[in-house]
Motif scaffolding. Structure first.
Motif, PDB file in Angstrom:
ATOM      1  N   GLU A 282     -30.814 134.435  27.566  1.00  0.00           N
ATOM      2  CA  GLU A 282     -31.023 135.331  26.419  1.00  0.00           C
ATOM      3  C   GLU A 282     -30.877 134.598  25.089  1.00  0.00           C
ATOM      4  O   GLU A 282     -31.553 134.923  24.113  1.00  0.00           O
ATOM      5  CB  GLU A 282     -30.024 136.492  26.482  1.00  0.00           C
ATOM      6  CG  GLU A 282     -30.271 137.456  27.633  1.00  0.00           C
ATOM      7  CD  GLU A 282     -29.110 138.406  27.845  1.00  0.00           C
ATOM      8  OE1 GLU A 282     -28.048 138.229  27.178  1.00  0.00           O
ATOM      9  OE2 GLU A 282     -29.238 139.325  28.683  1.00  0.00           O
ATOM     10  N   GLN A 283     -30.000 133.603  25.042  1.00  0.00           N
ATOM     11  CA  GLN A 283     -29.734 132.859  23.813  1.00  0.00           C
ATOM     12  C   GLN A 283     -30.701 131.692  23.604  1.00  0.00           C
ATOM     13  O   GLN A 283     -30.623 130.986  22.598  1.00  0.00           O
ATOM     14  CB  GLN A 283     -28.298 132.328  23.831  1.00  0.00           C
ATOM     15  CG  GLN A 283     -27.229 133.400  23.803  1.00  0.00           C
ATOM     16  CD  GLN A 283     -27.218 134.174  22.496  1.00  0.00           C
ATOM     17  OE1 GLN A 283     -27.310 133.598  21.416  1.00  0.00           O
ATOM     18  NE2 GLN A 283     -27.119 135.488  22.588  1.00  0.00           N
ATOM     19  N   GLY A 284     -31.598 131.468  24.541  1.00  0.00           N
ATOM     20  CA  GLY A 284     -32.532 130.350  24.430  1.00  0.00           C
ATOM     21  C   GLY A 284     -31.911 129.007  24.761  1.00  0.00           C
ATOM     22  O   GLY A 284     -32.518 127.958  24.527  1.00  0.00           O
ATOM     23  N   VAL A 285     -30.703 129.037  25.305  1.00  0.00           N
ATOM     24  CA  VAL A 285     -30.005 127.813  25.700  1.00  0.00           C
ATOM     25  C   VAL A 285     -30.571 127.306  27.027  1.00  0.00           C
ATOM     26  O   VAL A 285     -30.679 126.107  27.264  1.00  0.00           O
ATOM     27  CB  VAL A 285     -28.490 128.082  25.813  1.00  0.00           C
ATOM     28  CG1 VAL A 285     -27.761 126.919  26.441  1.00  0.00           C
ATOM     29  CG2 VAL A 285     -27.927 128.394  24.427  1.00  0.00           C
ATOM     30  N   LEU A 286     -30.943 128.229  27.899  1.00  0.00           N
ATOM     31  CA  LEU A 286     -31.627 127.931  29.149  1.00  0.00           C
ATOM     32  C   LEU A 286     -33.087 128.330  28.990  1.00  0.00           C
ATOM     33  O   LEU A 286     -33.387 129.469  28.621  1.00  0.00           O
ATOM     34  CB  LEU A 286     -30.990 128.697  30.307  1.00  0.00           C
ATOM     35  CG  LEU A 286     -31.701 128.629  31.656  1.00  0.00           C
ATOM     36  CD1 LEU A 286     -31.718 127.197  32.196  1.00  0.00           C
ATOM     37  CD2 LEU A 286     -31.051 129.580  32.658  1.00  0.00           C
ATOM     38  N   ARG A 287     -33.973 127.382  29.249  1.00  0.00           N
ATOM     39  CA  ARG A 287     -35.408 127.641  29.121  1.00  0.00           C
ATOM     40  C   ARG A 287     -36.126 127.068  30.328  1.00  0.00           C
ATOM     41  O   ARG A 287     -35.672 126.114  30.943  1.00  0.00           O
ATOM     42  CB  ARG A 287     -35.958 127.000  27.840  1.00  0.00           C
ATOM     43  CG  ARG A 287     -35.286 127.487  26.567  1.00  0.00           C
ATOM     44  CD  ARG A 287     -35.784 126.722  25.357  1.00  0.00           C
ATOM     45  NE  ARG A 287     -35.048 127.096  24.148  1.00  0.00           N
ATOM     46  CZ  ARG A 287     -35.237 126.540  22.959  1.00  0.00           C
ATOM     47  NH1 ARG A 287     -36.133 125.576  22.804  1.00  0.00           N
ATOM     48  NH2 ARG A 287     -34.533 126.949  21.921  1.00  0.00           N
ATOM     49  N   PHE A 288     -37.277 127.661  30.626  1.00  0.00           N
ATOM     50  CA  PHE A 288     -38.092 127.187  31.732  1.00  0.00           C
ATOM     51  C   PHE A 288     -39.446 126.732  31.216  1.00  0.00           C
ATOM     52  O   PHE A 288     -39.965 127.266  30.236  1.00  0.00           O
ATOM     53  CB  PHE A 288     -38.256 128.289  32.785  1.00  0.00           C
ATOM     54  CG  PHE A 288     -36.964 128.705  33.422  1.00  0.00           C
ATOM     55  CD1 PHE A 288     -36.379 127.937  34.417  1.00  0.00           C
ATOM     56  CD2 PHE A 288     -36.299 129.864  33.013  1.00  0.00           C
ATOM     57  CE1 PHE A 288     -35.176 128.304  35.002  1.00  0.00           C
ATOM     58  CE2 PHE A 288     -35.100 130.244  33.591  1.00  0.00           C
ATOM     59  CZ  PHE A 288     -34.544 129.462  34.583  1.00  0.00           C
ATOM     60  N   GLY A 289     -40.004 125.729  31.866  1.00  0.00           N
ATOM     61  CA  GLY A 289     -41.281 125.161  31.448  1.00  0.00           C
ATOM     62  C   GLY A 289     -41.395 123.746  31.962  1.00  0.00           C
ATOM     63  O   GLY A 289     -41.241 123.498  33.158  1.00  0.00           O
ATOM     64  N   GLU A 290     -41.649 122.811  31.066  1.00  0.00           N
ATOM     65  CA  GLU A 290     -41.691 121.397  31.428  1.00  0.00           C
ATOM     66  C   GLU A 290     -41.036 120.593  30.318  1.00  0.00           C
ATOM     67  O   GLU A 290     -41.495 120.628  29.180  1.00  0.00           O
ATOM     68  CB  GLU A 290     -43.130 120.927  31.649  1.00  0.00           C
ATOM     69  CG  GLU A 290     -43.219 119.514  32.216  1.00  0.00           C
ATOM     70  CD  GLU A 290     -44.627 119.118  32.594  1.00  0.00           C
ATOM     71  OE1 GLU A 290     -44.987 119.294  33.776  1.00  0.00           O
ATOM     72  OE2 GLU A 290     -45.366 118.641  31.709  1.00  0.00           O
ATOM     73  N   PHE A 291     -39.966 119.899  30.658  1.00  0.00           N
ATOM     74  CA  PHE A 291     -39.160 119.194  29.663  1.00  0.00           C
ATOM     75  C   PHE A 291     -38.871 117.782  30.156  1.00  0.00           C
ATOM     76  O   PHE A 291     -38.520 117.584  31.317  1.00  0.00           O
ATOM     77  CB  PHE A 291     -37.844 119.938  29.414  1.00  0.00           C
ATOM     78  CG  PHE A 291     -38.023 121.387  29.068  1.00  0.00           C
ATOM     79  CD1 PHE A 291     -38.247 121.783  27.767  1.00  0.00           C
ATOM     80  CD2 PHE A 291     -37.985 122.352  30.071  1.00  0.00           C
ATOM     81  CE1 PHE A 291     -38.416 123.120  27.453  1.00  0.00           C
ATOM     82  CE2 PHE A 291     -38.160 123.698  29.770  1.00  0.00           C
ATOM     83  CZ  PHE A 291     -38.378 124.079  28.449  1.00  0.00           C
ATOM     84  N   LYS A 292     -39.009 116.814  29.260  1.00  0.00           N
ATOM     85  CA  LYS A 292     -38.721 115.430  29.617  1.00  0.00           C
ATOM     86  C   LYS A 292     -37.251 115.143  29.374  1.00  0.00           C
ATOM     87  O   LYS A 292     -36.734 115.347  28.273  1.00  0.00           O
ATOM     88  CB  LYS A 292     -39.589 114.472  28.801  1.00  0.00           C
ATOM     89  CG  LYS A 292     -39.564 113.041  29.319  1.00  0.00           C
ATOM     90  CD  LYS A 292     -40.654 112.196  28.680  1.00  0.00           C
ATOM     91  CE  LYS A 292     -40.737 110.832  29.316  1.00  0.00           C
ATOM     92  NZ  LYS A 292     -41.851 110.023  28.764  1.00  0.00           N
ATOM     93  N   THR A 293     -36.552 114.654  30.386  1.00  0.00           N
ATOM     94  CA  THR A 293     -35.135 114.351  30.269  1.00  0.00           C
ATOM     95  C   THR A 293     -34.939 112.926  29.752  1.00  0.00           C
ATOM     96  O   THR A 293     -35.886 112.146  29.646  1.00  0.00           O
ATOM     97  CB  THR A 293     -34.425 114.481  31.626  1.00  0.00           C
ATOM     98  OG1 THR A 293     -34.912 113.459  32.505  1.00  0.00           O
ATOM     99  CG2 THR A 293     -34.693 115.851  32.249  1.00  0.00           C
ATOM    100  N   LYS A 294     -33.671 112.594  29.439  1.00  0.00           N
ATOM    101  CA  LYS A 294     -33.364 111.235  28.984  1.00  0.00           C
ATOM    102  C   LYS A 294     -33.804 110.179  29.981  1.00  0.00           C
ATOM    103  O   LYS A 294     -34.193 109.073  29.618  1.00  0.00           O
ATOM    104  CB  LYS A 294     -31.847 111.086  28.736  1.00  0.00           C
ATOM    105  CG  LYS A 294     -31.396 111.549  27.376  1.00  0.00           C
ATOM    106  CD  LYS A 294     -29.909 111.248  27.219  1.00  0.00           C
ATOM    107  CE  LYS A 294     -29.402 111.754  25.879  1.00  0.00           C
ATOM    108  NZ  LYS A 294     -27.943 111.508  25.734  1.00  0.00           N
ATOM    109  N   SER A 295     -33.710 110.517  31.242  1.00  0.00           N
ATOM    110  CA  SER A 295     -34.061 109.559  32.287  1.00  0.00           C
ATOM    111  C   SER A 295     -35.561 109.431  32.483  1.00  0.00           C
ATOM    112  O   SER A 295     -36.025 108.607  33.270  1.00  0.00           O
ATOM    113  CB  SER A 295     -33.410 109.978  33.614  1.00  0.00           C
ATOM    114  OG  SER A 295     -33.917 111.234  34.036  1.00  0.00           O
TER     115      SER A 295
END
Length: 224
Positions: free
Chosen positions: A17-30
């Motif tokens: 609800e707070q936008g802290v958790l999101r779904f989609g496609e995200f590039k991580t540090k690794s």
């Protein structure tokens, strides 16, 4: 260890609800492409941080550990430890016991009180509070500071256990970052929620059905 199911699910829903958790496609540090994104730094107003502190405090109390104080590693751990200490001050299970906290600076201060530590003196059994554990660098530095002060690291308390192996494709680590911390330092890692709870949210919410397969595939590839 994670919170009881209902608390963990409430937290995951709150993060969504707070936008802290999101779904989609995200590039991580690794360099991995993750189907979900979690950043506790996006809890960035008084109401959300206050509720976040409650979740941290509840997870710590539910773990049943003996502890004397909190430590928040710079930078994200500083507001997290502060909010948790505030919530613990009104936690019925502690019967009014006030829990001190401290945090560190990234650079030593050469005037005033000096040094890298701010807040209560590090002593007794200390709980390190952070958002997630990735490479474990923050935990390593925190453990060193705590031990150098003559205190004892008692646990690490985080918001989310990603339950994910590190390493390059074809050479993944045998354990997750959380498991490595537990084995390296001999202390428990407590999480408010885990990837299992995120998947339970996806399974029970028709509006998020499009993301179920991607998260399940990511866990099958990198998870423990």
């Amino acid at each position: 260890m994670t919170m009881p199911g209902s608390h963990a699910q409430s937290f995951v829903r709150f993060a969504l609800e707070q936008g802290v958790l999101r779904f989609g496609e995200f590039k991580t540090k690794s360099g991995r492409l993750s189907p979900y994104f979690f950043n506790a730094g996006l809890f960035n107003d008084g109401a959300s941080v206050g509720r976040l502190g409650h979740f941290y405090a509840q997870a710590l109390v539910d773990a049943g550990l003996s502890f004397d104080m909190l430590f928040g590693p710079a930078y994200k751990g500083i507001p997290l430890a502060t909010a948790t200490a505030v919530s613990l001050a009104v936690e019925p299970a502690l019967s009014g016991r006030l829990v001190p906290f401290a945090f560190n600076r990234k650079e030593a201060k050469d005037h005033g009180e000096g040094g890298v530590l701010v807040g209560a003196p590090l002593q007794g059994r200390v709980v390190i509070i952070d958002d997630v554990i990735t490479a474990g660098t923050s935990v390593r530095e925190s453990v060193s500071l705590i031990r150098a002060a003559g205190a004892q690291p008692a646990a690490v308390l985080i918001a989310l256990d990603r339950m994910e192996r590190a390493g390059a494709e074809g050479a993944l680590s045998a354990h997750s970052a959380v498991q490595d911390v537990e084995q390296t330092y001999g202390i428990p890692v407590i999480s408010i929620a885990s990837l299992t709870d995120i998947m339970a949210l996806l399974a029970g919410d028709a509006a998020l059905a499009d993301y179920r397969d991607a998260v399940a595939a990511y866990r099958a590839r990198y998870g423990i």
